[in-house]
Design a protein around this motif. Structure first.
Motif, mmCIF file in Angstrom:
data_model
loop_
_atom_site.group_PDB
_atom_site.id
_atom_site.type_symbol
_atom_site.label_atom_id
_atom_site.label_comp_id
_atom_site.label_asym_id
_atom_site.label_seq_id
_atom_site.Cartn_x
_atom_site.Cartn_y
_atom_site.Cartn_z
ATOM 1 N N ALA A 149 0.792 -1.369 -0.216
ATOM 2 C CA ALA A 149 -0.163 0.133 0.089
ATOM 3 C C ALA A 149 0.797 1.136 -0.030
ATOM 4 C CB ALA A 149 -0.859 0.010 1.272
ATOM 5 N N LEU A 150 0.017 2.463 -0.246
ATOM 6 C CA LEU A 150 0.910 3.368 -0.393
ATOM 7 C C LEU A 150 1.630 3.801 0.981
ATOM 8 C CD1 LEU A 150 1.808 6.270 -2.038
ATOM 9 C CD2 LEU A 150 -0.367 6.914 -1.270
ATOM 10 N N ILE A 166 10.041 13.404 3.133
ATOM 11 C CA ILE A 166 9.093 12.153 2.689
ATOM 12 C C ILE A 166 9.773 11.622 1.322
ATOM 13 C CG2 ILE A 166 6.758 11.337 1.819
ATOM 14 C CD1 ILE A 166 5.762 13.838 3.175
ATOM 15 N N GLY A 167 9.929 10.030 1.557
ATOM 16 C CA GLY A 167 10.345 9.163 0.569
ATOM 17 C C GLY A 167 9.116 8.091 0.288
ATOM 18 N N ILE A 168 8.945 8.156 -1.125
ATOM 19 C CA ILE A 168 8.043 7.135 -1.576
ATOM 20 C C ILE A 168 8.928 6.230 -2.849
ATOM 21 C CG2 ILE A 168 5.783 6.900 -2.934
ATOM 22 C CD1 ILE A 168 4.843 9.081 -1.918
ATOM 23 N N LEU A 169 8.494 5.062 -2.393
ATOM 24 C CA LEU A 169 9.263 4.013 -3.334
ATOM 25 C C LEU A 169 8.076 3.477 -4.225
ATOM 26 C CD1 LEU A 169 11.094 1.677 -0.669
ATOM 27 C CD2 LEU A 169 11.834 3.407 -2.459
ATOM 28 N N ARG A 170 8.256 3.408 -5.451
ATOM 29 C CA ARG A 170 7.253 2.893 -6.666
ATOM 30 C C ARG A 170 7.979 1.657 -7.343
ATOM 31 N NH1 ARG A 170 5.082 2.417 -11.371
ATOM 32 N NH2 ARG A 170 3.128 2.823 -11.540
ATOM 33 N N LEU A 195 13.257 -0.287 -8.637
ATOM 34 C CA LEU A 195 12.399 0.608 -7.767
ATOM 35 C C LEU A 195 12.758 2.133 -8.316
ATOM 36 C CD1 LEU A 195 12.766 -0.718 -4.311
ATOM 37 C CD2 LEU A 195 10.838 -0.941 -5.715
ATOM 38 N N LEU A 196 11.507 2.820 -8.200
ATOM 39 C CA LEU A 196 11.663 4.298 -8.437
ATOM 40 C C LEU A 196 11.740 5.063 -6.901
ATOM 41 C CD1 LEU A 196 11.942 6.974 -10.141
ATOM 42 C CD2 LEU A 196 9.357 6.794 -10.479
#
Length: 782
Positions: A149-150, A166-170, A195-196
């Motif tokens: 999940a996000l 804040i870091g987000i992995l996609r 991963l992005l």
């Protein structure tokens, strides 16, 4: 100057602090203000904190959403470049996007954790530890997780300058286009190719949020302060000021000052409370005024009562006293009571004040002392304890009433009572004190012992009517209750003998009630003497009537003699008497013999002594019987007698023989009066006597009246009041004894009647007799 003033200000503050705390503790408005202010601040700051937290959450979620969309955008932009394997294009895209404000880094990891592309060139080809936070999100399980999940793909950290990031992995997923293309060597079973990773600085958001937080807290503080001021103002106007007004009113009531009322024009509970206090104040003011009046009245009573009042302590010292005591004894507070009262140097024996201190009960006694002039004075002294809140007797009130005059009057009254008791006991007639209710004997003198044979104690409590020896005592009871005299009644002694008594009754005051006072006189001897006089009068009357009686007897004897002579002549001649003539002669002899016998029996009965029993008597019949003895005599003297006696008159309570004597005396007096007035040469019709009777009602009683009137010379006014006196007569000497009218008066009075003399309608005299109607025993005549 400044170093010196600072300690002074601190000292002033230290002194003012207790007053401030006392004000806070004792002031309702201050307590309400503090509590309401703290509550408002707490709730407003709580609201602000929640609002800021919510704002933070919304900002974070918005940033995460934006970063997720940015990741999707970058992924779409890199998708074609990766398919065509255009590394430079990928670098340009990442570099261009990485120059945007707030973006710290954009990294592309391969499956080995090597940074293949980054906007920071120094990081390219670096290999990241798989357990680092960015990788550990997926690699914390074996095999690594594919779909997250996000929220799980988002991490929060702080950069080297301390700003939040804040870091987000996609994940970069394997696609069919990547597997089938000749330029790629990714097997089809690989789900994730890399991963992005995008990291964004939150410094701008943090600054914006800090500014928002500051404005929010300032606004909350302003709203709380304004609300507090409004509440304080309304509390002051609606609570504090009315409460202060009511406090002033209640303090005025408590202090006894003038109560000016509580005027709260509010329609709420405070207004109701104010109106209640106003009503209470006015009621208390009224009660207080009443208490003041009562106090003044009791103080006035205390000062002006006709007795001396003192309040003494346990040592018998005078604490206070009224004006009467001060005027009487000229004392001062603190003086000993025995010194003030009697001039003693020590307490009195059996002092009631000491006894009250000992047992706490009221006491009373009489004390005798001498005044300044040496005269004996008697005081009635009573004491009453005065206690404190615990019930302990702290002082005693002593009331002394000078009863010297009352004591003197009491002694005089006792001497008078003894004197009248002696008179009551020694009076020659029997005196009885009877109750009004049932005529019970309450008291009597010593005379009934000799009259009835009873000891005085035997008669007390017995009915007075039990002494009567009459078949019907109801009329006598009615006479006693009506206080009418009883001229003759038969009483019975203890030994059964009877005697005749006369009773007089009157009401009198007896201790505690009204009573009848009955006087009983033995009239037996008097009645016997009267009977002797009556008998003598009868004999005198018979002697005076002898000529008339002889004439009355001579007429039937003459008739009998004539019949006898006729019969003798017939017999001598040998002639027969026919049956009719003989019958007529025999009947004539019988009638005249019966008349002569009746006259003789009448005279014999008239001369006999009459008994004393009252019975029913026909007054008209007595008149006619009496007239029979005089009819021929009156006829010879040309005296006309007119009768007016109606039929059906009720009988009277009397005796026939004495009544006949009364009528005979009255007829003789009427005869003598008309003879004296007209002389022997009168013409027929000149001399007249009228006899009449009738019925009259007085109150509830009925009487039969009878009158004998003549047309003689009448009675002179100067002797009219004496004609019923014994031995008084207006006739010539030798023609009258003066007892006829006196005896007639006594006879009529014995029967409860009246006899009066007055001028007649034709100028002569008229005697009127009034006798009560006979009542059967137990029957009341209406």
């Amino acid at each position: 100057m400044r170093p010196r003033s600072l300690p002074l200000r601190l000292a002033d503050l230290a002194q003012a602090l207790p007053r401030l705390l006392r004000t806070i503790r004792c002031s309702l408005i201050t307590k309400l203000a503090i509590v309401s202010g703290v509550a408002l601040m707490f709730f407003f700051f709580l609201w602000s904190s929640l609002n800021i937290n919510a704002m933070k959450t919304l900002t974070t979620e918005a940033t995460m959403s934006d970063m997720n969309r940015l990741g999707n955008t970058i992924n779409l932009g890199l998708h074609y470049a990766m398919l065509t394997y255009a590394p430079e294009t990928i670098r340009e895209i990442i570099k261009s996007i990485g120059t945007q404000q707030g973006i710290l880094s954009i990294r592309v990891y391969n499956k080995k954790g090597q940074i293949k592309y980054s906007n920071q060139l120094s990081e390219i080809d670096e290999i990241t530890d798989i357990k680092e936070e960015a990788c550990y999100v997926c690699h914390r399980t074996a095999p690594p997780q594919v779909h997250l999940a996000l929220r799980e793909r988002t991490r929060f950290f702080t950069d080297e300058s301390g700003h939040p990031c804040i870091g987000i992995l996609r994940p970069i997923e394997n696609e069919p286009s990547c597997v089938n293309d000749a330029c790629h060597v990714h097997p089809a079973d690989k789900k994730i190719l890399g991963l992005l990773d995008i990291t964004v600085s939150q410094a701008a958001n943090e600054a914006t949020l800090a500014s928002y937080t500051e404005r929010n807290f300032l606004a909350a503080l302003a709203v709380a302060g304004g609300t507090f001021l409004v509440l304080f103002l309304f509390t002051h106007l609606l609570v504090n000021r009315p409460v202060r007004t009511m406090i002033r009113a209640t303090r005025a009531i408590a202090a006894g000052h003038t109560f000016r009322g509580v005027d709260l024009r509010q329609a709420d509970e405070m207004g109701e409370l104010g109106r209640a206090i106003d009503a209470m104040g006015r009621e208390v003011l009224s009660k207080q005024a009443e208490l003041v009046r009562q106090k003044n009245r009791y103080q006035d009573l205390f000062e002006h009562v006709p007795c001396t009042i003192t309040v003494q302590d346990k040592n018998l010292r005078l604490i206070s006293y009224n004006q009467a005591f001060a005027d009487e004894f000229h004392v001062h507070p603190g003086q000993y009571c025995y010194k003030a009262y009697k001039g003693r140097e020590e307490p009195c024996t059996n002092c009631p004040v000491i006894r009250t201190f000992d047992d706490g009960l009221p006491h009373a006694n009489e004390e005798i002392t001498l005044d300044r002039d040496g005269c004996k004075r008697t005081f009635f002294v009573s004491t009453s304890p005065m206690t404190d809140e615990s019930g302990k007797v702290t002082s005693v009130m002593e009331i002394s009433l000078d009863i010297s005059e009352s004591k003197f009057l009491e002694e005089e009254l006792e001497r008078s009572r003894m004197k009248y008791q002696a008179i009551f006991s020694c009076i020659p007639t029997a005196l009885f004190v009877l109750s009004l209710d049932d005529l019970t004997i309450l008291e009597c003198n010593s005379r009934p012992q000799t009259l009835y044979g009873y000891e005085p104690g035997e008669l007390l409590g017995t009915p007075f009517l039990a002494l009567f020896d009459e078949p019907d005592i109801a009329p006598f009871e009615a006479a006693i209750r009506a206080e009418r005299p009883i001229d003759r009644v038969r009483h019975r002694r203890k030994n059964g003998q009877h005697f005749f008594a006369a009773i007089r009754v009157s009401t009198a005051a007896f201790p505690g009630s009204q009573v009848y006072l009955a006087s009983v006189t033995d009239i037996t001897n008097r009645l016997e003497t009267e009977q002797q006089l009556i008998q003598a009068s009868k004999m005198a009357t018979l002697g005076e009537m002898s000529t008339s009686v002889a004439h009355e007897l001579n007429q039937p004897m003459t008739v009998i003699q004539t019949i006898s002579d006729l019969l003798v002549r017939k017999v001598r001649k040998g002639q027969c008497v026919d049956q009719a003539t003989l019958t007529e002669m025999a009947e004539g002899i019988g009638r005249h013999i019966a008349r002569a016998t009746g006259i003789i029996n009448h005279m014999r009965e008239f001369g006999r002594k009459a008994d004393r029993h009252v019975a029913a008597v026909d007054l008209g019949a007595v008149f006619h019987r009496t007239f029979e003895l005089f009819s021929q005599q009156l006829k010879l003297r040309n005296i006309t007698v007119a009768f007016d006696i109606p039929e059906g008159l009720p009988p009277v309570a009397a005796q026939a023989n004495p009544l006949e004597q009364v009528f005979m005396n009255l007829l003789l007096n009427a005869r003598d009066a008309v003879d004296e007035c007209y002389g022997p040469n009168s013409r027929p019709g000149d001399k007249r006597i009228a006899i009449a009777a009738g019925l009259e009602t007085t109150g509830e009683r009925q009487f039969v009246t009878a009158s004998i009137a003549d047309n003689g010379s009448g009675i002179a006014p100067e002797v009219l009041g004496r004609i019923f006196e014994p031995f008084f007569t207006t006739k010539e000497v030798g023609k009258g004894t003066g007892l006829g009218l006196s005896i007639s008066y006594g006879i009529i009075k014995d029967y409860g009647g009246d006899i009066v003399a007055a001028a007649g309608p034709e100028g002569g005299a008229r005697f009127t007799i009034r006798l009560p109607v006979w009542q059967e025993p137990g029957v009341t005549r209406d």
